[in-house]
Design a protein around this motif. Structure first.
Motif, short mmCIF file in Angstrom:
data_model
loop_
_atom_site.label_atom_id
_atom_site.label_comp_id
_atom_site.label_asym_id
_atom_site.label_seq_id
_atom_site.Cartn_x
_atom_site.Cartn_y
_atom_site.Cartn_z
N ILE A 40 25.99 -1.09 72.18
CA ILE A 40 24.73 -1.40 71.50
C ILE A 40 24.02 -0.13 71.03
CG2 ILE A 40 24.43 -3.59 72.69
CD1 ILE A 40 22.30 -2.24 74.40
N ASP A 41 24.78 0.97 70.94
CA ASP A 41 24.24 2.23 70.47
C ASP A 41 22.97 2.58 71.25
OD1 ASP A 41 24.20 4.54 68.98
OD2 ASP A 41 23.02 3.66 67.36
N HIS A 42 23.07 2.52 72.57
CA HIS A 42 21.93 2.79 73.45
C HIS A 42 21.65 4.28 73.47
CE1 HIS A 42 19.37 2.73 77.02
NE2 HIS A 42 19.16 1.47 76.68
N ALA A 43 20.41 4.63 73.65
CA ALA A 43 20.00 6.03 73.54
C ALA A 43 19.92 6.75 74.89
CB ALA A 43 18.66 6.12 72.82
N ALA A 44 20.42 6.16 75.97
CA ALA A 44 20.50 6.89 77.23
C ALA A 44 21.71 7.83 77.15
CB ALA A 44 20.64 5.94 78.41
N ASP A 45 21.69 8.90 77.92
CA ASP A 45 22.76 9.89 77.90
C ASP A 45 24.01 9.33 78.58
OD1 ASP A 45 24.32 12.14 77.83
OD2 ASP A 45 23.17 13.22 79.34
N SER A 46 25.01 9.03 77.81
CA SER A 46 26.23 8.39 78.32
C SER A 46 26.98 9.29 79.30
CB SER A 46 27.14 8.01 77.15
OG SER A 46 28.31 7.40 77.61
N ASP A 47 27.07 10.59 79.00
CA ASP A 47 27.80 11.49 79.90
C ASP A 47 27.16 11.54 81.28
OD1 ASP A 47 29.61 12.13 77.90
OD2 ASP A 47 28.52 13.93 77.27
N THR A 48 25.83 11.63 81.32
CA THR A 48 25.13 11.65 82.60
C THR A 48 25.28 10.31 83.31
OG1 THR A 48 23.56 13.27 81.73
CG2 THR A 48 22.91 12.09 83.73
N ALA A 49 25.17 9.22 82.57
CA ALA A 49 25.32 7.89 83.17
C ALA A 49 26.71 7.73 83.78
CB ALA A 49 25.05 6.80 82.13
N GLU A 50 27.73 8.19 83.09
CA GLU A 50 29.10 8.11 83.62
C GLU A 50 29.27 8.94 84.88
OE1 GLU A 50 32.61 8.44 81.09
OE2 GLU A 50 31.22 8.35 79.39
N LEU A 51 28.76 10.16 84.86
CA LEU A 51 28.87 11.06 86.02
C LEU A 51 28.20 10.45 87.24
CD1 LEU A 51 29.52 13.81 87.36
CD2 LEU A 51 27.29 14.59 86.48
N LEU A 52 26.97 9.99 87.08
CA LEU A 52 26.23 9.46 88.21
C LEU A 52 26.83 8.14 88.70
CD1 LEU A 52 22.54 10.32 87.27
CD2 LEU A 52 24.26 11.70 88.46
#
Length: 152
Positions: A40-52
């Motif tokens: 949905i082209d979300h504006a949260a940081d995907s790299d950080t979300a994946e890491l955490l």
């Protein structure tokens, strides 16, 4: 005539998936978060979300004794995203919301996951569930970067 469309924040959406109680759960969880944020082209940081997310899932696999599945819940909100990992152990995670008395040993392979979650998330915590606990973090929406105007 209408003006240019403004960037609308994404509508709330959520995903919930059961993961195996094994190391194989980590890449699956990362992929789900990446897909959810990209879909949905979300504006949260995907790299950080994946890491955490990887840290939460790895902790659930490593520190719970049950073979019961782990559940991943990803909520996308206009203000950011919230990721929860549910596991069957009701024991709270140590030092998630407060610093540890000692810094992690830089020579040890383990001990930095909760520090990363505290440092990189906008908030984090845990709560009891009917079947154990849920550990969660939130990430805010990252403002869109202004792009230079291309000369015509």
């Amino acid at each position: 005539m209408n003006g240019p469309a403004l960037h609308e924040p994404p509508a709330p959406a959520s995903w919930r998936i059961a993961l195996p109680h094994s190391a194989a759960a980590v890449p699956v969880a990362r992929a789900l978060v990446r897909t959810a944020l990209a879909e949905i082209d979300h504006a949260a940081d995907s790299d950080t979300a994946e890491l955490l997310t990887a840290e939460l899932v790895a902790n659930a696999v490593e520190h719970t004794k049950s073979d019961a599945p782990i559940e991943l819940v990803v909520e996308l909100l206009p203000t950011g995203c919230k990721v929860e990992v549910h596991d069957p152990d009701p024991t709270p995670p140590g030092n998630l919301t407060r610093p540890a008395p000692d810094d992690p040993d830089p020579w040890q392979e383990h001990g930095r996951g909760l520090l990363l979650i505290r440092a990189l998330s906008s908030s984090c915590g845990h709560h009891r569930t009917e079947s154990g606990k849920a550990v969660w973090f939130r990430l805010p929406v990252v403002p869109q970067q202004r792009r230079p105007v291309e000369p015509t």
